[in-house]
Design a protein around this motif. Structure first.
Motif, short mmCIF file in Angstrom:
data_model
loop_
_atom_site.label_atom_id
_atom_site.label_comp_id
_atom_site.label_asym_id
_atom_site.label_seq_id
_atom_site.Cartn_x
_atom_site.Cartn_y
_atom_site.Cartn_z
N TYR A 1 13.34 -8.71 3.80
CA TYR A 1 12.88 -9.77 2.80
C TYR A 1 11.66 -10.69 3.04
CZ TYR A 1 13.07 -13.65 -0.60
OH TYR A 1 12.74 -14.58 -1.70
N THR B 1 10.27 -10.53 -2.33
CA THR B 1 11.31 -9.19 -2.72
C THR B 1 11.94 -8.56 -1.49
OG1 THR B 1 9.68 -7.40 -2.59
CG2 THR B 1 9.75 -8.45 -4.67
N SER B 2 12.90 -7.71 -1.96
CA SER B 2 13.57 -7.29 -0.36
C SER B 2 13.43 -5.67 -0.54
CB SER B 2 14.95 -7.64 -0.30
OG SER B 2 15.69 -7.16 -1.41
#
Length: 128
Positions: free
Chosen positions: A52, A93-94
């Motif tokens: 992440y 974002t991941s």
């Protein structure tokens, strides 16, 4: 200054084991650095990673594998081979990646920050 935090949780179910390792890394500079140091995976069946990115700049993550009996120098071309393509983790974002570790003895992860001051967290699940 860069900083790293890490924790591990062990699970056992149906005669299989799983080890969850989590951590965070605050990066300084834009050079490739070790995110997850070399891990002995000779007794593991599968590794799953979740990364992440905690800020806006895109980070580049690379997962490496090694067949040698010792860990060597993570990322050195003569000792380690990148597994798959570069993993681009866009800002806030991941990304999830899972690999089979059959035949591998070592696995490690590096990150190249997208900005000079950058943060990333990770979770690594080792399954046997």
């Amino acid at each position: 200054m860069a900083s790293c935090q890490r924790s591990e949780v062990y699970y056992m179910a149906n005669f299989k084991s799983a080890i969850l390792t989590t951590g965070s890394y605050t990066k300084v500079g834009t050079s490739e650095v070790t995110l997850i140091a070399a891990v002995d995976v000779s007794n593991e069946d599968r590794l799953s990673f979740q990364f992440y990115n905690t800020d806006a700049a895109t980070d580049t993550v690379k997962v490496y594998g090694r067949l040698g009996t010792t860990s060597g120098t993570l990322g050195a071309a003569a000792e380690w081979t990148q597994i798959g393509d570069d993993i681009e983790v866009s800002g806030t974002t991941s990304v999830l990646k899972s690999i089979a570790t059959t035949g591998l003895n070592w696995c490690g992860v590096t990150v190249t920050p997208g900005a000079a001051s950058d943060g990333i967290t990770y979770a690594m699940l080792r399954q046997a």
